[in-house]
Every structure is written in C-alpha cells, then in structure tokens.
Design a protein around this motif. Structure first.
Motif, mmCIF file in Angstrom:
data_model
loop_
_atom_site.group_PDB
_atom_site.id
_atom_site.type_symbol
_atom_site.label_atom_id
_atom_site.label_comp_id
_atom_site.label_asym_id
_atom_site.label_seq_id
_atom_site.Cartn_x
_atom_site.Cartn_y
_atom_site.Cartn_z
ATOM 1 N N PRO A 350 0.819 -1.217 0.000
ATOM 2 C CA PRO A 350 0.000 0.000 0.000
ATOM 3 C C PRO A 350 0.851 1.265 0.000
ATOM 4 N N LEU A 351 1.662 1.398 -1.034
ATOM 5 C CA LEU A 351 2.543 2.554 -1.142
ATOM 6 C C LEU A 351 2.241 3.297 -2.433
ATOM 7 N N LYS A 352 2.590 4.572 -2.446
ATOM 8 C CA LYS A 352 2.389 5.384 -3.649
ATOM 9 C C LYS A 352 3.553 6.352 -3.789
ATOM 10 N N ALA A 353 3.671 6.952 -4.966
ATOM 11 C CA ALA A 353 4.768 7.876 -5.236
ATOM 12 C C ALA A 353 4.826 8.972 -4.183
ATOM 13 N N ALA A 354 6.053 9.308 -3.771
ATOM 14 C CA ALA A 354 6.381 10.355 -2.791
ATOM 15 C C ALA A 354 6.280 9.888 -1.341
ATOM 16 N N ASP A 355 5.803 8.651 -1.113
ATOM 17 C CA ASP A 355 5.762 8.139 0.270
ATOM 18 C C ASP A 355 7.174 7.907 0.798
ATOM 19 N N PRO A 356 7.441 8.308 2.056
ATOM 20 C CA PRO A 356 8.709 7.936 2.685
ATOM 21 C C PRO A 356 8.653 6.470 3.108
ATOM 22 N N VAL A 357 9.738 5.729 2.887
ATOM 23 C CA VAL A 357 9.758 4.309 3.224
ATOM 24 C C VAL A 357 11.089 3.950 3.876
ATOM 25 N N ARG A 358 11.088 2.765 4.475
ATOM 26 C CA ARG A 358 12.324 2.154 4.961
ATOM 27 C C ARG A 358 12.541 0.873 4.161
ATOM 28 N N VAL A 359 13.686 0.757 3.550
ATOM 29 C CA VAL A 359 14.031 -0.432 2.776
ATOM 30 C C VAL A 359 14.891 -1.336 3.651
ATOM 31 N N ARG A 360 14.460 -2.598 3.777
ATOM 32 C CA ARG A 360 15.149 -3.546 4.648
ATOM 33 C C ARG A 360 15.644 -4.759 3.838
ATOM 34 N N TRP A 361 16.763 -5.317 4.294
ATOM 35 C CA TRP A 361 17.250 -6.581 3.741
ATOM 36 C C TRP A 361 18.165 -7.255 4.750
ATOM 37 N N ALA A 362 18.240 -8.569 4.666
ATOM 38 C CA ALA A 362 19.130 -9.330 5.543
ATOM 39 C C ALA A 362 20.551 -9.249 5.001
ATOM 40 N N ALA A 363 21.506 -8.996 5.888
ATOM 41 C CA ALA A 363 22.903 -8.904 5.457
ATOM 42 C C ALA A 363 23.344 -10.192 4.762
ATOM 43 N N ALA A 364 22.815 -11.335 5.207
ATOM 44 C CA ALA A 364 23.189 -12.625 4.626
ATOM 45 C C ALA A 364 22.721 -12.762 3.185
ATOM 46 N N ASN A 365 21.717 -11.968 2.778
ATOM 47 C CA ASN A 365 21.166 -12.057 1.420
ATOM 48 C C ASN A 365 21.803 -11.080 0.445
ATOM 49 N N ALA A 366 22.801 -10.332 0.884
ATOM 50 C CA ALA A 366 23.436 -9.330 0.031
ATOM 51 C C ALA A 366 24.892 -9.716 -0.233
ATOM 52 N N CYS A 367 25.286 -9.693 -1.485
ATOM 53 C CA CYS A 367 26.672 -10.020 -1.860
ATOM 54 C C CYS A 367 27.534 -8.765 -1.791
ATOM 55 N N VAL A 368 28.807 -8.951 -1.479
ATOM 56 C CA VAL A 368 29.743 -7.836 -1.349
ATOM 57 C C VAL A 368 30.916 -8.068 -2.289
#
Length: 384
Positions: A350-368
């Motif tokens: 339930p989001l729309k353009a211009a909404d402030p959000v927090r983007v989350r992800w698990a560190a284990a799921n991100a490659c470095v």
C-alpha cells in the motif's frame, strides 16, 4: 573481471568434450580469449552472453565451422581440430530453420540419413521415431510452408537428432518465436533432454531462457567465460559484479568499510557478510536482489522492530508498478541511488509515489564485492 574461472571438480564424471586454451582472432580483434571448459556427458550447458561476447564463435569452433587461432578441442581426449564438421558426429540447430521448402517433413528429417547413404529400412525406422519424438506424425507429408514456426523448429530439431549425434549444438534456436511459443518449446527441449540423455550445448542472450533450460550456465563477456555454474549458484551468489548485474535484476550500493562485518552508506552503518582482508575506508559494492528487499512505510517500520542481522535505509517512493503476480516499488535514497523492491501481489504494497519508506534486507542475502569495472557494468551502480 580478470579472475580466472576454474572448473568445479566433477567426481565420477568424465568430460565428453574439453576446450583447452581456446582462442579466436580476426586480425587485431580477439573474439575468444583463452577459454578452458569441460563439457560433461549428458548435461545441458548454456552459453549466455550479449551480442559479441564470444559465445556463438565458441560454438562455431566446437561445430567445426570456425578454426581456432590456437588451443585445443578434444572429444574424449581425441583432437577435433582437423576433423571436418560432417565427421564430428555433432548435430546443429540454428535460429533459421534452413528446411528444404520442396521436401515434406518426413524427407526433411531423413535428409541427413540420405547423404550418409543409410539403408532404406533403417532410414524409415529412424525418421518415424523422430516424428513421434517431436509429435509431428500427422504432419509427416506436409511441406515446411504449411507448418507454424514452432512446428518448423521441431522439424529442425528432429533432423539434427535423426543420425544420433554425440552432441546437439543449438544457436539461438528459439529467438524468432513469440514468447508463449518459445516457452512451450523450452519445456519440450527440457523434456527431450531428460528422455534422451543427450549432451546439449545451447547459445542464447536471454537470461530467463538460460535459467529455464540449463543444468549449467557459462556466462561470456569480451570473449571470456566470466562465470560458470548452475543457475541457482550464479543467481544467488554471483562471483563478480558483472555477473550480478547481467543475470537477473540487482540493486547496487557503494559502501565504505568500517570493519570486516560492517560498512557505511550515506553515513549510516550497515551489516555486511564477513569478507576477509578488508581495510578501513575501503570502497565496496553491495548487491541485493529486488525480491530479497522489503519496502515498509515509515509507520509500519516503527511497529515492526528491525530483525537481528538486517539493515534498514531511508528512501522515497518514485513509482509502484503492478505486474500481475508481482509488483515492483521503485525508490530513491537521499543521495540519489535508485533501488527496486519486488513483492508478490498477494503480499500487498500500500505505497504510492512520494511516500517515505524504509528499505530492509538481511545482510546474509546481500553479496559484497571489493572490485568492479564500470566498463563491465556499462552503467553507474543503480537498479539493473
């Protein structure tokens, strides 16, 4: 990109074909650069890459249509370099079907047996078996012009299989078909491979097709194999930033290291996978897949504590796209980095353009990654 791609150990499996230090030059241009690859008996191996990456040239050398500038091609330790194409026992299917318009389906399929002077009874047995295999028995007496594109491609496949080749090579064979028909024939090819236990080497520039068909994928770039593995391995843990950007959609963030398990983005500390030999204030590139991230409204983020081992950054929604079974939310961070978050439609967004959000992800799921080349990514890090 300079890393050497090594073959994983294949226990109890003999390489059917080995490419060793294979090179192909056209004047000053290097089309294929020092390729080493084992093709296992019975596997479905796909060469994946963009136009000019060297995949089709490598296939042409394997087929015998091109001669290597240097290097070796061996079939069970027997050199193929001086063996002409028609004596290699290799079947070939191209994007253009190259069927004989004046011959029936049956005679098109039987043509390779005719030029090999196969006995009449054996010819009929094999052609009938191929017609049944590709489910074209009722079309045996039709001409190619009376067939659909998918049916013509089935005839081309049957013609390549009828003389029982050691290997089937396929160069963009489904590229001219529409999406629905292409997917149907992809399924048929997978089932055909399983039934016959045939060794197939397949060339495509279509990532989804490669992942749908293959047991292993060799990713080509600038004449080299830059990654080799199963679609799952290459997608979940790409060995380098180029592969991460090329195979599937990816979000990239430029970070600065704090320690072996921490870095900063826009002045905010983030947890990362433990990566050895990192120095303070070192540049890193973090990659997270859109479906591995969550976009929460600011209010929802306040209600749901951040789980251990997860990261969270602030962003603003720029667009929400409904795609049927899924929906994609595009966001931008304070420094202008674009990210994409993908969720199932049933999950609700339930989001729309211009909404402030927090983007989350698990560190284990991100490659470095500690190094990358902008020329390989073809664009600055952002949403791919």
């Amino acid at each position: 990109m300079s890393a050497v791609i090594k073959e994983p150990e294949q226990h109890n499996r003999q390489a059917l074909v080995s490419l060793r230090n294979l090179n192909k030059h056209y004047g000053d241009f290097t089309a294929v650069a020092n390729i080493n690859l084992n093709i296992q008996e019975g596997e479905f191996l796909t060469f994946l890459g963009s136009s000019g990456s060297g995949k089709s040239t490598t296939l042409a050398m394997l087929a015998g249509f091109e001669t290597p500038s240097s290097g070796e091609i061996r079939y069970k330790e027997q050199s193929l370099i001086d063996v002409p194409p028609h004596k290699r026992g290799i079947g070939m299917v191209f994007q253009r079907y190259s069927l004989f318009p004046h011959l029936s389906v049956r005679d098109n399929i039987g043509f390779p047996l005719d030029i090999r002077k196969t006995a009449s009874a054996e010819r009929e047995r094999r052609v009938t078996a191929m017609l049944k295999l590709v489910q074209l028995e009722s079309f045996a007496h039709r001409r190619p012009a009376q067939l659909s594109g998918g049916q013509q491609q089935r005839v081309a496949i049957a013609r390549a299989l009828v003389y029982e080749p050691r290997i089937l090579l396929m160069d963009e064979p489904l590229g001219a078909l529409d999406k629905k028909l292409r997917e149907e024939l992809q399924d048929e090819l997978r089932h055909l491979h399983r039934r016959l236990g045939l060794t197939i080497v397949y060339v495509t520039h279509d990532q989804e097709e490669a992942m749908r068909l293959s047991q292993r994928i060799a990713i080509f770039s600038h004449g080299k194999i830059v990654a080799l593995g199963s679609s799952y391995e290459l997608y979940q843990n790409p060995p380098n930033a180029f592969v991460a950007s090329f195979l599937g959609n990816s979000n990239f963030l430029k970070l600065k290291t704090l320690n072996s398990t921490g870095a900063s983005f826009e002045g905010q500390p983030l947890a990362i996978r433990e990566t050895g030999a990192l120095q303070a204030d070192q540049d890193l590139l973090l990659m997270v897949r859109p479906e591995k991230a969550l976009a929460l409204s600011t209010e929802q983020a306040r209600r749901e504590p951040l789980p251990a081992g997860w990261n969270e950054i602030s962003a603003t929604v720029t667009e929400v796209l409904f795609l049927g079974d899924s929906q994609t939310c595009s966001v931008v961070t304070a420094s202008g980095v674009n990210l994409s978050v993908k969720a199932l439609s049933t999950a609700g967004m339930p989001l729309k353009a211009a909404d402030p959000v927090r983007v989350r992800w698990a560190a284990a799921n991100a490659c470095v990654y500690t190094q990358w080349a902008e020329s390989d990514l073809n664009k600055a890090p952002g949403t791919h």
